[in-house]
Scaffold this motif. Structure first.
Motif, short mmCIF file in Angstrom:
data_model
loop_
_atom_site.label_atom_id
_atom_site.label_comp_id
_atom_site.label_asym_id
_atom_site.label_seq_id
_atom_site.Cartn_x
_atom_site.Cartn_y
_atom_site.Cartn_z
N LEU A 41 -15.46 42.21 63.41
CA LEU A 41 -16.45 41.40 63.78
C LEU A 41 -16.15 40.28 64.66
O LEU A 41 -16.84 39.80 65.43
N ILE A 42 -14.56 39.91 64.48
CA ILE A 42 -14.16 38.67 65.28
C ILE A 42 -14.30 39.07 66.81
O ILE A 42 -14.19 38.15 67.69
N ARG A 43 -14.30 40.42 67.29
CA ARG A 43 -14.15 40.75 68.47
C ARG A 43 -15.46 40.52 69.30
O ARG A 43 -15.38 40.57 70.56
N ASN A 44 -16.59 40.35 68.58
CA ASN A 44 -17.78 40.01 69.41
C ASN A 44 -18.54 38.97 69.18
O ASN A 44 -18.14 38.52 68.08
N TYR A 45 -19.21 38.24 70.13
CA TYR A 45 -20.02 37.14 69.60
C TYR A 45 -20.88 37.53 68.35
O TYR A 45 -21.33 38.55 68.42
N PRO A 46 -21.06 36.31 67.68
CA PRO A 46 -22.18 36.64 66.69
C PRO A 46 -23.57 36.40 67.38
O PRO A 46 -23.56 36.24 68.50
N TRP A 201 -24.48 30.29 68.82
CA TRP A 201 -23.16 30.80 68.24
C TRP A 201 -22.39 29.77 67.15
O TRP A 201 -21.15 30.09 67.05
N ASN A 204 -20.36 31.57 62.69
CA ASN A 204 -19.45 32.43 62.85
C ASN A 204 -19.92 33.86 62.42
O ASN A 204 -20.80 34.14 61.42
N ALA A 205 -19.22 34.93 62.81
CA ALA A 205 -19.85 36.27 62.70
C ALA A 205 -19.36 36.75 61.23
O ALA A 205 -19.99 37.49 60.34
N ILE B 22 -15.59 38.67 77.84
CA ILE B 22 -14.31 38.78 77.22
C ILE B 22 -14.09 40.12 77.21
O ILE B 22 -14.64 41.00 77.12
N ALA B 26 -9.29 44.51 73.76
CA ALA B 26 -7.96 43.88 73.19
C ALA B 26 -7.63 44.34 72.08
O ALA B 26 -8.31 44.95 71.01
N THR B 171 -11.60 31.62 72.12
CA THR B 171 -12.36 32.86 71.89
C THR B 171 -12.11 33.58 73.08
O THR B 171 -11.86 34.97 72.90
N LYS B 172 -12.03 33.11 74.36
CA LYS B 172 -11.80 34.07 75.49
C LYS B 172 -10.31 34.27 75.88
O LYS B 172 -10.13 35.57 76.20
N CYS B 175 -9.79 36.82 72.61
CA CYS B 175 -10.89 37.91 72.51
C CYS B 175 -11.38 37.81 70.97
O CYS B 175 -11.44 38.85 70.54
N ILE B 176 -11.58 36.55 70.42
CA ILE B 176 -12.12 36.35 69.29
C ILE B 176 -13.65 35.70 69.28
O ILE B 176 -13.52 34.77 68.35
N PRO B 177 -14.37 35.96 69.82
CA PRO B 177 -15.63 35.02 69.96
C PRO B 177 -16.44 35.03 68.64
O PRO B 177 -17.15 34.13 68.35
N GLY B 178 -16.07 36.01 67.71
CA GLY B 178 -16.80 36.23 66.55
C GLY B 178 -16.29 34.86 65.59
O GLY B 178 -16.87 34.51 64.60
N LEU B 179 -15.09 34.49 65.69
CA LEU B 179 -14.64 33.30 65.08
C LEU B 179 -15.06 32.25 65.19
O LEU B 179 -14.97 31.10 64.59
N ARG B 180 -15.15 31.79 66.54
CA ARG B 180 -15.69 30.59 67.21
C ARG B 180 -14.27 29.77 67.09
O ARG B 180 -14.04 28.98 66.00
#
Lengths: 315, 315
Positions: A41-46, A201, A204-205, B22, B26, B171-172, B175-180
């Motif tokens: 889930l960290i790979r995509n935007y929440p 956002w 976090n996811a 993104i 990755a 994030t970018k 490639c971890i947009p889910g973590l913020r």
């Protein structure tokens, strides 16, 4: 930022942590097992707003999805409310949680923590909400609701009122402060106003996923509260047997302790260095004297150890 | 909140996602393996500010820890800056990222995205910073710096200036947009002002841990940029062979495409429903017409597939 109490990260040697009000012995194995399978889930935007979790929570609470907002911890909710109602006179009754803002303005926004941090005192629900026709806005922070048996406000009590916001902390109920997860409920007009100021956002996811897992599976990680509160009273009784030590009454598992003639800051440092025990220096709360520490009840053997260490230190 | 583009969560059937800038391929296996061993971090509060990560980043960047601030994603940084300098006239040149605020006030705060989203254009660093004695404050968002070979500002370029803030997005880059996870660098006086308005614990514990792991171990998850930008030009060339399709020049891996006589909204829906391909409807950016989509280059075979689907759809 204000001074903050939870500074466990500054003390690598701590064996017992009385300084956090979050239960430190929670069994998080089910949640961790679930998250370990969902790390992708960290790979995509929440979601920009945590709508899927809001939907699940609203159903459980018997309210509409327009009456709830999920936030990056309850502290994020506090800042969001403060910014969204910044024209108001913001009033806080100390001692209480340090993050409530104070601000001169028109109209009143009142910050109420119930049960209150750091005193542990709770007030009857009917006292907390303003009359239906009052221009005051009351924000009632029930972060510690899962740690008391005192009657609490329900979300259904407040969503039809124009002037109340109820704060909840999933962090505290499920012992996951590292993930950051809170929510607030209120009349849909208030929620709509808050939503306009929300940072996208911000949740976090993994926090969203954890919330959905915990609520859907009805996970409980806290001990039986009747047991914990009974142990709290035993712990207080023992503390009060120590000369110069005064453990104050509480409606929850944490409470203030006055150590006459001692500096809370020094006591805290000494307990940490000598015994690997962390307590909360409560003198950093506004309206509290320099002799107060705050303790959150732990397991009986741990509470007994603190008693022994305090006797040794104070004598 | 504004309308947002990354709505992958609304389309469960997507096979190829051109809509997020993104990189979607990755390899995050090392990070996920590390996090899976550190899930117990959810049990404790994160640092109120992500100081340990700030220290590591500052060392790598050759700046002082007083010149950096880690945030809950770059969007959190944008809101923090907007709130901290709310007395200023906030100016945004469209089209660009939708989260930059606009506000009447005194003095100028200028939001600059470089390379710019959604156009992909970059500007020479010297053009971006105001003269040393200017009262203007420039916020330069370099979220896409890892996706270009164009010259970029460095942190050391700006920390001695009184009127620049540089935004970065982990994030970018990772490639971890889910973590913020994002950070900003600036003169220590500007950082001190921002820090006073920061929400404590806003960066979650797993994001801090991920940041430390990625930076300390010098992890790279993006493809060779010369390769990705070359593929971008091949992709643009093929798109420009399609009648009525005009793929604009770019300095990064994403770019605008005009589809003459077509509604971007309809094209997006059709591609998603028929082919499981998600593109960004760019008409939701201010200053962009209704015929524009934005694409981020993917693997060659995926880009080829979009070409085939577009030809089929448009004919």
């Amino acid at each position: 930022m204000q001074h903050h109490g939870d500074d466990l990260y500054n003390y690598p040697n701590i064996q017992i942590n009385f300084s956090s009000n979050i239960w430190t012995h929670a069994d998080l194995s089910l949640l961790k097992e679930h998250l370990s399978k969902r790390l992708d889930l960290i790979r995509n935007y929440p979601e920009p707003e945590a709508s899927s979790l809001e939907k699940i929570l609203a159903e459980r609470l018997g309210i509409s999805q327009e009456e709830i907002l999920v936030t990056n911890g309850a502290t994020d909710a506090i800042r969001l409310i403060a910014n969204s109602f910044s024209e108001r006179n913001q009033v806080t009754l100390h001692p209480t949680f340090s993050e409530y803002p104070e601000k001169k303005g028109t109209g009143v926004l009142r910050w109420i923590c119930n049960p209150n941090n750091p005193t542990g005192h709770s007030r009857p629900p009917a006292e907390l909400i303003p009359p239906h026709d009052s221009d005051d806005l009351h924000v009632i922070d029930q972060a510690y609701e899962a740690y008391t048996l005192a009657p609490m406000l329900t979300d259904r009590d407040i969503v039809n009122r124009p002037n109340c916001i109820l704060l909840h902390s999933m962090t505290k109920k499920y012992c996951i402060p590292g993930l950051r997860l809170g929510y607030l409920t209120a009349h849909r007009d208030l929620i709509a106003r808050l939503r306009r100021n929300m940072v996208p956002w911000s949740v976090n996811a993994l926090a969203i996923e954890a919330g959905k897992f915990l609520v859907t599976n009805d996970i409980h990680v806290l001990p039986e509260m009747a047991w914990l509160l009974k142990e709290t009273q035993r712990f207080r009784y023992l503390l009060n047997q120590i000369e110069g030590c005064e453990a104050q009454p509480t409606d929850t598992h944490f409470f203030l302790v006055r150590l006459s003639g001692h500096s809370a800051r020094q006591v805290k440092e000494a307990l940490a260095q000598r015994y690997g025990i962390l307590v909360r220096d409560a003198s950093t709360f506004k309206g509290i004297g320099p002799e107060y520490i705050r303790l959150a009840t732990q397991l009986p053997e741990e509470n007994d150890k603190l008693i022994r260490c305090l006797i040794q230190y104070l004598s």
